[in-house]
Design a protein around this motif. Structure first.
Motif, mmCIF file in Angstrom:
data_model
loop_
_atom_site.group_PDB
_atom_site.id
_atom_site.type_symbol
_atom_site.label_atom_id
_atom_site.label_comp_id
_atom_site.label_asym_id
_atom_site.label_seq_id
_atom_site.Cartn_x
_atom_site.Cartn_y
_atom_site.Cartn_z
ATOM 1 N N THR A 22 0.814 -1.222 0.000
ATOM 2 C CA THR A 22 0.000 0.000 0.000
ATOM 3 C C THR A 22 0.844 1.269 0.000
ATOM 4 O OG1 THR A 22 -0.142 -0.069 2.413
ATOM 5 C CG2 THR A 22 -1.940 -1.094 1.173
ATOM 6 N N LEU A 23 2.088 1.189 0.429
ATOM 7 C CA LEU A 23 2.935 2.381 0.465
ATOM 8 C C LEU A 23 3.854 2.507 -0.746
ATOM 9 C CD1 LEU A 23 3.780 2.353 4.257
ATOM 10 C CD2 LEU A 23 2.198 3.874 3.050
ATOM 11 N N THR A 24 3.800 1.549 -1.658
ATOM 12 C CA THR A 24 4.613 1.607 -2.872
ATOM 13 C C THR A 24 3.827 2.290 -3.975
ATOM 14 O OG1 THR A 24 5.839 -0.391 -2.305
ATOM 15 C CG2 THR A 24 5.793 0.224 -4.622
ATOM 16 N N GLU A 25 4.444 3.321 -4.550
ATOM 17 C CA GLU A 25 3.813 4.001 -5.688
ATOM 18 C C GLU A 25 3.954 3.102 -6.907
ATOM 19 O OE1 GLU A 25 2.152 6.887 -5.232
ATOM 20 O OE2 GLU A 25 2.752 6.694 -3.146
ATOM 21 N N ASN A 26 2.877 2.968 -7.656
ATOM 22 C CA ASN A 26 2.895 2.180 -8.882
ATOM 23 C C ASN A 26 2.730 3.110 -10.072
ATOM 24 O OD1 ASN A 26 2.777 -0.924 -8.274
ATOM 25 N ND2 ASN A 26 1.588 0.104 -6.697
ATOM 26 N N TYR A 27 3.397 2.779 -11.147
ATOM 27 C CA TYR A 27 3.410 3.632 -12.333
ATOM 28 C C TYR A 27 3.013 2.819 -13.552
ATOM 29 C CZ TYR A 27 6.299 6.262 -9.059
ATOM 30 O OH TYR A 27 6.766 6.910 -7.956
ATOM 31 N N ASP A 28 2.714 3.530 -14.647
ATOM 32 C CA ASP A 28 2.410 2.816 -15.885
ATOM 33 C C ASP A 28 3.720 2.365 -16.551
ATOM 34 O OD1 ASP A 28 3.450 4.940 -17.567
ATOM 35 O OD2 ASP A 28 1.559 5.987 -17.312
ATOM 36 N N LEU A 29 3.595 1.461 -17.513
ATOM 37 C CA LEU A 29 4.782 0.890 -18.159
ATOM 38 C C LEU A 29 5.666 1.954 -18.793
ATOM 39 C CD1 LEU A 29 3.323 -2.347 -19.786
ATOM 40 C CD2 LEU A 29 4.803 -2.166 -17.785
ATOM 41 N N HIS A 30 5.047 2.953 -19.386
ATOM 42 C CA HIS A 30 5.819 4.022 -20.040
ATOM 43 C C HIS A 30 6.777 4.679 -19.046
ATOM 44 C CE1 HIS A 30 6.505 8.156 -21.531
ATOM 45 N NE2 HIS A 30 6.688 7.507 -22.665
ATOM 46 N N PHE A 31 6.318 4.908 -17.834
ATOM 47 C CA PHE A 31 7.144 5.548 -16.814
ATOM 48 C C PHE A 31 8.376 4.697 -16.501
ATOM 49 C CE2 PHE A 31 8.165 7.027 -12.488
ATOM 50 C CZ PHE A 31 8.149 8.398 -12.685
ATOM 51 N N TYR A 32 8.182 3.390 -16.290
ATOM 52 C CA TYR A 32 9.314 2.508 -16.010
ATOM 53 C C TYR A 32 10.288 2.482 -17.190
ATOM 54 C CZ TYR A 32 6.687 0.708 -11.999
ATOM 55 O OH TYR A 32 6.008 0.592 -10.816
#
Length: 189
Positions: A22-32
């Protein structure tokens, strides 16, 4: 035994256990992929003996645009931790320290002033961990984390934490009682 290595595109299919927190920010594939393309040597993973991703860190080198150099919010050349997360079974093994130290070494190699990161005000475990590694709060960013996609509720504050690097011999970019210095998200680049 775990090993530190650069992030690879296939790792996107292996880090769910690490990201499901819950404390980990998740990003879209483009961001990674953007991080992988722009800062490949600063995007690292800790891989376990069976090929599992135990931890990863997305880092970069940056500064504020030159047109802001006379602003009180200007950021000189520095290293930044965008994301650092450790899988629950691998916590308290020193993996976060291993990753941050790799970015600190890179920051010194690139003559950066400091390493900075943002951490949720409510994430006391992370704040205490970073303090134990020599980071301190430089400023509080009011409402930085906005989890409400409608924008109807206030966001959670973030602590902007910093650790000086070798270049900052006089601690020019470190502030005492940074928790008391509040800025708005638009003041942060």
């Amino acid at each position: 035994m775990s090993s530190l290595r650069p992030f690879e595109p296939d790792d996107l299919f292996k880090f769910n256990l690490t990201n499901l927190d819950t404390l980990t920010e998740n990003y879209d594939l483009h961001f990674y992929f953007t991080y992988l393309a722009k800062w490949p040597s600063l995007f690292n993973v800790v891989e376990g003996p069976k090929g599992e991703i135990n931890a990863y860190m997305m880092g970069k080198m940056e500064s504020s645009p030159d047109m802001y150099q006379h602003s009180e919010h200007y950021l000189p050349w520095h290293a930044h931790i965008t994301a650092l997360t450790v899988a629950p079974p691998s916590r308290r093994l020193g993996l976060a320290k291993l990753l941050t130290e790799s970015l600190e070494r890179a920051g010194d190699e690139y003559n950066a002033w400091f390493v900075d990161l943002f951490v949720r005000k409510s994430n006391k475990v992370a704040t205490d961990m970073y303090r134990g590694m020599g980071y301190s709060v430089y400023r509080r960013v009011a409402g930085y984390y906005s989890d409400d996609p409608t924008g109807k509720s206030d966001g959670e504050d973030a602590d902007d934490m910093r650790k000086p690097l070798a270049r900052d011999k006089t601690f020019k970019h470190i502030r005492k009682k940074g928790e008391e210095h509040e800025v708005n998200p638009e003041d942060v680049w």
